[in-house]
Motif scaffolding. Structure first.
Motif, PDB file in Angstrom:
ATOM      1  N   ASP A 306     -19.468  27.150  32.865  1.00 24.99           N
ATOM      2  CA  ASP A 306     -21.005  27.822  32.155  1.00 24.99           C
ATOM      3  C   ASP A 306     -21.799  26.795  31.805  1.00 24.99           C
ATOM      4  N   SER A 307     -22.913  26.515  32.174  1.00 27.42           N
ATOM      5  CA  SER A 307     -23.533  25.550  31.870  1.00 27.42           C
ATOM      6  C   SER A 307     -24.270  25.559  30.601  1.00 27.42           C
ATOM      7  N   PHE A 308     -24.505  26.526  29.663  1.00 29.03           N
ATOM      8  CA  PHE A 308     -24.621  26.889  28.422  1.00 29.03           C
ATOM      9  C   PHE A 308     -23.545  26.292  27.418  1.00 29.03           C
ATOM     10  N   GLY A 309     -22.415  26.888  27.888  1.00 31.61           N
ATOM     11  CA  GLY A 309     -21.218  26.560  27.363  1.00 31.61           C
ATOM     12  C   GLY A 309     -20.977  24.974  27.346  1.00 31.61           C
ATOM     13  N   SER A 310     -21.060  24.311  28.543  1.00 32.61           N
ATOM     14  CA  SER A 310     -20.924  22.945  28.736  1.00 32.61           C
ATOM     15  C   SER A 310     -21.786  22.025  27.817  1.00 32.61           C
ATOM     16  N   LEU A 311     -23.057  22.353  27.748  1.00 34.08           N
ATOM     17  CA  LEU A 311     -24.190  21.537  27.216  1.00 34.08           C
ATOM     18  C   LEU A 311     -23.784  21.600  25.582  1.00 34.08           C
ATOM     19  N   THR A 359     -17.605  23.127  15.097  1.00 36.08           N
ATOM     20  CA  THR A 359     -16.375  23.061  15.763  1.00 36.08           C
ATOM     21  C   THR A 359     -15.649  24.394  16.186  1.00 36.08           C
ATOM     22  N   GLY A 360     -16.079  25.266  15.277  1.00 29.12           N
ATOM     23  CA  GLY A 360     -15.155  26.592  15.609  1.00 29.12           C
ATOM     24  C   GLY A 360     -15.959  27.398  16.815  1.00 29.12           C
ATOM     25  N   ILE A 361     -17.222  26.871  16.915  1.00 28.39           N
ATOM     26  CA  ILE A 361     -18.021  27.269  18.311  1.00 28.39           C
ATOM     27  C   ILE A 361     -17.192  26.559  19.601  1.00 28.39           C
ATOM     28  N   LEU A 362     -17.012  25.254  18.985  1.00 29.85           N
ATOM     29  CA  LEU A 362     -16.317  24.474  20.446  1.00 29.85           C
ATOM     30  C   LEU A 362     -14.986  25.113  20.819  1.00 29.85           C
ATOM     31  N   VAL A 363     -14.260  25.471  19.860  1.00 27.55           N
ATOM     32  CA  VAL A 363     -12.847  26.248  19.884  1.00 27.55           C
ATOM     33  C   VAL A 363     -13.148  27.474  20.665  1.00 27.55           C
ATOM     34  N   ASN A 364     -14.182  28.183  20.207  1.00 23.44           N
ATOM     35  CA  ASN A 364     -14.359  29.552  21.184  1.00 23.44           C
ATOM     36  C   ASN A 364     -14.797  29.143  22.628  1.00 23.44           C
ATOM     37  N   ILE A 365     -15.572  28.351  22.960  1.00 23.58           N
ATOM     38  CA  ILE A 365     -16.042  27.715  24.097  1.00 23.58           C
ATOM     39  C   ILE A 365     -14.613  27.662  25.055  1.00 23.58           C
TER      40      ILE A 365
END
Length: 383
Positions: A306-311, A359-365
């Motif tokens: 997912d480009s949004f998640g990747s960026l 970092t929580g967002i990173l784990v969710n991605i």
């Protein structure tokens, strides 16, 4: 279903972040007890109690953002962008001044630094806008100029607080995310040209744009012994702390530099105290943990479909990595002192809260990426 999703989380990042945060709480206590006793009615626990509270609150936010689907930020990115600008304007209107910078908003007995949260806002905005424009990412006027203008507005508002450290971090994060957006080399060269032009215009005006204190930091970074009693004092005492620590350190709590020699020993220069007390092992632990989080983030960005998640992963990883490099560069004399805290370790509630949330967002991605891949594999088997 919910149980299955929890099995897809990358708990290695979770454990690393929590260990680093706990280590930071311990080192804030060790590095601040002397200054706390001398400035806050002989209460050696003053900074420790606050940092412990912020760690607990930040851990709660970490688990919330870990569970909350990251795609929700895509839907809210315009509100987040406007909110970021609004917070910075609010700082100018009702901001609290500390260390010669009007960068804080006082709420009751607490002070929040909006610039720390604005960094996340910029990351979310850039990730959303670039992912939306993937079909025409090579159109410089439509795909590149709007996010460039937004970044310049944010940078300017932060720079004139003045908060040079946060402004530089935001600029560097924006550059990394823009270069990772998928645009062609022609647009990259245009951006580099605009950047070079901006430097040509701004460098001669540095004396007017930067305060005397900010300018003195540049000289102190590369020749601290020219003014050892003033601008060079922090760096010289940082060198002494690092040299005294050696390989094994003097032992937890046994730092000499924190007894009044090294200013900001529990904030910007906490790594110098870690080096003095725990030696290369303490320093290595922090650097390995930070490196692991950053590398996992970039690896996730590469694998994410997912480009949004990747960026978003690139932006969060860049924020943590660049901030750590700027902090470590300052205490070793490679970069000027800009007041940038060491991620997850330095004293400061706003920084801890913002880093834990991101970092929580990173784990969710990572979880959703694993979920999509597992679902696709099951569908392929069924077919």
């Amino acid at each position: 279903m919910l149980k299955k999703m929890f099995q897809l989380y990358d708990y290695s990042i979770v454990v690393t972040v929590l260990l680093l945060g706990l280590f930071g709480v311990v080192m804030v206590y060790s590095s601040s007890m002397v200054i706390a006793v001398s400035h806050y009615e002989y209460d050696a626990n003053f900074f420790f109690i606050k940092q412990r509270m912020w760690f607990i609150l930040s851990s709660m936010v970490f688990f919330i953002t870990m569970i909350l689907p990251y795609r929700i930020y895509f839907k809210l990115f315009k509100i987040i962008a406007m909110g970021s600008i609004g917070m910075l304007i609010l700082v100018y209107l009702v901001g609290h001044t500390a260390n010669n910078a009007q960068s804080w908003i006082a709420i009751g007995g607490f002070r929040l630094q909006p610039g720390e949260f604005v960094k996340i806002g910029v990351i979310i905005y850039l990730a959303a806008i670039f992912s939306k424009k993937q079909k025409y990412i090579d159109d410089f006027g439509t795909a590149v100029i709007p996010p460039l203008v937004f970044t310049i507005i944010i940078f300017t508002l932060v720079f004139f607080q003045p908060d040079l450290g946060t402004a530089v971090l935001i600029a560097m994060i924006a550059v990394i995310m823009t270069l990772s957006s998928g645009m062609n080399m022609k647009n990259v060269m245009k951006l580099l040209g605009l950047g070079a032009l901006a430097l040509v215009i701004l460098i001669p005006s540095a004396g007017k744009l930067l305060s005397d204190e900010q300018l003195s930091r540049f000289g102190a970074a590369y020749d601290p012994f020219a003014d050892p009693q003033d601008s060079g004092m922090q760096l010289i005492n940082s060198y002494i702390a690092i040299a005294e620590g050696g390989i094994t350190g003097l032992g937890l709590g046994n730092s000499v530099q924190k007894t009044g020699f090294l200013p900001e020993s529990h904030t910007d220069f906490i790594m110098a105290i870690i080096s003095e007390e725990l030696g290369i092992f303490g320093v290595g632990f922090v650097i390995l943990c930070l490196s692991y989080i950053v590398l996992k983030g970039f690896m996730l960005a590469r694998k994410c479909d997912d480009s949004f998640g990747s960026l978003l992963a690139i932006g969060i990883s860049a924020m943590i990595g660049v901030q750590a490099c700027v902090n470590l560069g300052a205490l070793t004399g490679l970069l000027p002192v800009t007041g940038v805290p060491l991620p997850f370790v330095s004293y400061g509630g706003s920084s801890m809260l913002a880093l834990m949330a991101s970092t929580g967002i990173l784990v969710n991605i990572s979880m959703f990426n694993n979920y999509r891949k597992q679902k696709l594999s099951l569908d392929e088997i069924a077919a």
